[in-house]
Design a protein around this motif. Sequence first.
Motif, PDB file in Angstrom:
ATOM      1  N   MET A  87       0.852  -1.183   0.000  1.00  0.00           N
ATOM      2  CA  MET A  87       0.000   0.000   0.000  1.00  0.00           C
ATOM      3  C   MET A  87       0.889   1.235   0.000  1.00  0.00           C
ATOM      4  O   MET A  87       1.933   1.249   0.670  1.00  0.00           O
ATOM      5  CB  MET A  87      -0.926  -0.004   1.210  1.00  0.00           C
ATOM      6  CG  MET A  87      -1.867  -1.200   1.223  1.00  0.00           C
ATOM      7  SD  MET A  87      -2.989  -1.191   2.620  1.00  0.00           S
ATOM      8  CE  MET A  87      -4.151   0.039   2.062  1.00  0.00           C
ATOM      9  N   ALA A  88       0.471   2.274  -0.723  1.00  0.00           N
ATOM     10  CA  ALA A  88       1.272   3.486  -0.868  1.00  0.00           C
ATOM     11  C   ALA A  88       1.595   4.143   0.465  1.00  0.00           C
ATOM     12  O   ALA A  88       2.677   4.684   0.644  1.00  0.00           O
ATOM     13  CB  ALA A  88       0.556   4.473  -1.790  1.00  0.00           C
ATOM     14  N   ASN A  89       0.684   4.088   1.421  1.00  0.00           N
ATOM     15  CA  ASN A  89       0.894   4.769   2.706  1.00  0.00           C
ATOM     16  C   ASN A  89       1.432   3.844   3.799  1.00  0.00           C
ATOM     17  O   ASN A  89       1.442   4.216   4.960  1.00  0.00           O
ATOM     18  CB  ASN A  89      -0.408   5.415   3.167  1.00  0.00           C
ATOM     19  CG  ASN A  89      -1.507   4.386   3.386  1.00  0.00           C
ATOM     20  OD1 ASN A  89      -1.345   3.216   3.065  1.00  0.00           O
ATOM     21  ND2 ASN A  89      -2.632   4.824   3.927  1.00  0.00           N
ATOM     22  N   ASN A  90       1.895   2.638   3.436  1.00  0.00           N
ATOM     23  CA  ASN A  90       2.380   1.682   4.425  1.00  0.00           C
ATOM     24  C   ASN A  90       3.680   1.078   3.927  1.00  0.00           C
ATOM     25  O   ASN A  90       3.735   0.543   2.821  1.00  0.00           O
ATOM     26  CB  ASN A  90       1.334   0.583   4.661  1.00  0.00           C
ATOM     27  CG  ASN A  90       1.665  -0.275   5.863  1.00  0.00           C
ATOM     28  OD1 ASN A  90       2.772  -0.238   6.388  1.00  0.00           O
ATOM     29  ND2 ASN A  90       0.699  -1.063   6.289  1.00  0.00           N
ATOM     30  N   THR A  91       4.716   1.135   4.715  1.00  0.00           N
ATOM     31  CA  THR A  91       6.014   0.612   4.284  1.00  0.00           C
ATOM     32  C   THR A  91       6.152  -0.887   4.489  1.00  0.00           C
ATOM     33  O   THR A  91       7.068  -1.494   3.965  1.00  0.00           O
ATOM     34  CB  THR A  91       7.162   1.327   5.033  1.00  0.00           C
ATOM     35  OG1 THR A  91       6.965   1.147   6.433  1.00  0.00           O
ATOM     36  CG2 THR A  91       7.203   2.803   4.685  1.00  0.00           C
ATOM     37  N   VAL A  92       5.231  -1.493   5.248  1.00  0.00           N
ATOM     38  CA  VAL A  92       5.298  -2.933   5.506  1.00  0.00           C
ATOM     39  C   VAL A  92       4.337  -3.652   4.553  1.00  0.00           C
ATOM     40  O   VAL A  92       3.122  -3.482   4.649  1.00  0.00           O
ATOM     41  CB  VAL A  92       4.932  -3.250   6.970  1.00  0.00           C
ATOM     42  CG1 VAL A  92       5.005  -4.748   7.220  1.00  0.00           C
ATOM     43  CG2 VAL A  92       5.839  -2.504   7.928  1.00  0.00           C
ATOM     44  N   PRO A  93       4.866  -4.444   3.627  1.00  0.00           N
ATOM     45  CA  PRO A  93       3.974  -5.151   2.695  1.00  0.00           C
ATOM     46  C   PRO A  93       3.254  -6.319   3.373  1.00  0.00           C
ATOM     47  O   PRO A  93       3.701  -6.834   4.389  1.00  0.00           O
ATOM     48  CB  PRO A  93       4.923  -5.654   1.610  1.00  0.00           C
ATOM     49  CG  PRO A  93       6.243  -5.775   2.296  1.00  0.00           C
ATOM     50  CD  PRO A  93       6.271  -4.717   3.368  1.00  0.00           C
ATOM     51  N   ILE A  94       2.143  -6.695   2.781  1.00  0.00           N
ATOM     52  CA  ILE A  94       1.421  -7.895   3.207  1.00  0.00           C
ATOM     53  C   ILE A  94       1.882  -9.011   2.288  1.00  0.00           C
ATOM     54  O   ILE A  94       1.903  -8.848   1.063  1.00  0.00           O
ATOM     55  CB  ILE A  94      -0.100  -7.694   3.081  1.00  0.00           C
ATOM     56  CG1 ILE A  94      -0.559  -6.588   4.038  1.00  0.00           C
ATOM     57  CG2 ILE A  94      -0.846  -9.000   3.363  1.00  0.00           C
ATOM     58  CD1 ILE A  94      -1.985  -6.143   3.813  1.00  0.00           C
ATOM     59  N   THR A  95       2.266 -10.139   2.864  1.00  0.00           N
ATOM     60  CA  THR A  95       2.726 -11.267   2.066  1.00  0.00           C
ATOM     61  C   THR A  95       1.854 -12.477   2.348  1.00  0.00           C
ATOM     62  O   THR A  95       1.150 -12.534   3.354  1.00  0.00           O
ATOM     63  CB  THR A  95       4.194 -11.610   2.390  1.00  0.00           C
ATOM     64  OG1 THR A  95       4.297 -11.914   3.778  1.00  0.00           O
ATOM     65  CG2 THR A  95       5.122 -10.457   2.036  1.00  0.00           C
ATOM     66  N   GLY A  96       1.912 -13.435   1.443  1.00  0.00           N
ATOM     67  CA  GLY A  96       1.138 -14.648   1.637  1.00  0.00           C
ATOM     68  C   GLY A  96       1.272 -15.600   0.475  1.00  0.00           C
ATOM     69  O   GLY A  96       2.140 -15.453  -0.387  1.00  0.00           O
ATOM     70  N   GLN A  97       0.399 -16.579   0.471  1.00  0.00           N
ATOM     71  CA  GLN A  97       0.357 -17.614  -0.560  1.00  0.00           C
ATOM     72  C   GLN A  97      -0.937 -17.455  -1.353  1.00  0.00           C
ATOM     73  O   GLN A  97      -1.944 -17.006  -0.809  1.00  0.00           O
ATOM     74  CB  GLN A  97       0.364 -19.004   0.080  1.00  0.00           C
ATOM     75  CG  GLN A  97       1.466 -19.236   1.086  1.00  0.00           C
ATOM     76  CD  GLN A  97       2.840 -19.241   0.465  1.00  0.00           C
ATOM     77  OE1 GLN A  97       3.036 -19.811  -0.592  1.00  0.00           O
ATOM     78  NE2 GLN A  97       3.792 -18.584   1.101  1.00  0.00           N
ATOM     79  N   TYR A  98      -0.909 -17.846  -2.614  1.00  0.00           N
ATOM     80  CA  TYR A  98      -2.131 -17.851  -3.419  1.00  0.00           C
ATOM     81  C   TYR A  98      -2.168 -19.111  -4.262  1.00  0.00           C
ATOM     82  O   TYR A  98      -1.144 -19.749  -4.509  1.00  0.00           O
ATOM     83  CB  TYR A  98      -2.229 -16.604  -4.306  1.00  0.00           C
ATOM     84  CG  TYR A  98      -1.381 -16.679  -5.559  1.00  0.00           C
ATOM     85  CD1 TYR A  98      -1.929 -17.120  -6.763  1.00  0.00           C
ATOM     86  CD2 TYR A  98      -0.041 -16.326  -5.545  1.00  0.00           C
ATOM     87  CE1 TYR A  98      -1.149 -17.207  -7.911  1.00  0.00           C
ATOM     88  CE2 TYR A  98       0.732 -16.407  -6.680  1.00  0.00           C
ATOM     89  CZ  TYR A  98       0.180 -16.844  -7.859  1.00  0.00           C
ATOM     90  OH  TYR A  98       0.940 -16.934  -9.001  1.00  0.00           O
ATOM     91  N   GLN A  99      -3.366 -19.448  -4.690  1.00  0.00           N
ATOM     92  CA  GLN A  99      -3.553 -20.610  -5.558  1.00  0.00           C
ATOM     93  C   GLN A  99      -4.744 -20.331  -6.474  1.00  0.00           C
ATOM     94  O   GLN A  99      -5.761 -19.787  -6.039  1.00  0.00           O
ATOM     95  CB  GLN A  99      -3.817 -21.857  -4.729  1.00  0.00           C
ATOM     96  CG  GLN A  99      -3.932 -23.110  -5.550  1.00  0.00           C
ATOM     97  CD  GLN A  99      -4.065 -24.343  -4.653  1.00  0.00           C
ATOM     98  OE1 GLN A  99      -4.181 -24.261  -3.447  1.00  0.00           O
ATOM     99  NE2 GLN A  99      -4.059 -25.504  -5.272  1.00  0.00           N
ATOM    100  N   VAL A 100      -4.604 -20.718  -7.730  1.00  0.00           N
ATOM    101  CA  VAL A 100      -5.701 -20.618  -8.691  1.00  0.00           C
ATOM    102  C   VAL A 100      -6.375 -21.983  -8.752  1.00  0.00           C
ATOM    103  O   VAL A 100      -5.704 -23.017  -8.815  1.00  0.00           O
ATOM    104  CB  VAL A 100      -5.185 -20.183 -10.081  1.00  0.00           C
ATOM    105  CG1 VAL A 100      -6.307 -20.179 -11.109  1.00  0.00           C
ATOM    106  CG2 VAL A 100      -4.545 -18.800 -10.001  1.00  0.00           C
TER     107      VAL A 100
END
Length: 132
Positions: A71-84
Amino acid sequence: MNQLKSLLILLIIFTTTTAFAQKENAQKIQGCWVFKKMVAPASANIPQESMPPADSITVCFEANGKYTSTMANNTVPITGQYQVSEDGKTITQQRDVQEEYTVDEDATIEFTSENAVILKLEYAHLYFERKL
């Protein structure tokens, strides 16, 4: 006998098409996407001011099944896993760190072009454009 043969041909076509759709969407989603807008039905009762502004979020999907959301206003990214999903129609995301009041939700994938995708959640549709 002709009916059985026709049924087998249709089954082969269906399974091939399903596998192709999953592979195609799983590959097409890879890369970085910039948030453009969120459209929610009035019944969702989401105040307009709480909707994120355009270009404020970038989500990157890696080939190894990992994603990063910044997010532009947050320096800490959200990470995770995804699957289709196997049929290529749904994406499932799981955050690495769960926060109170957040829920990981499946979304329906709809590509409107090679560079535009809509992720349809239960409460809203999120529009993204490929980051070039």
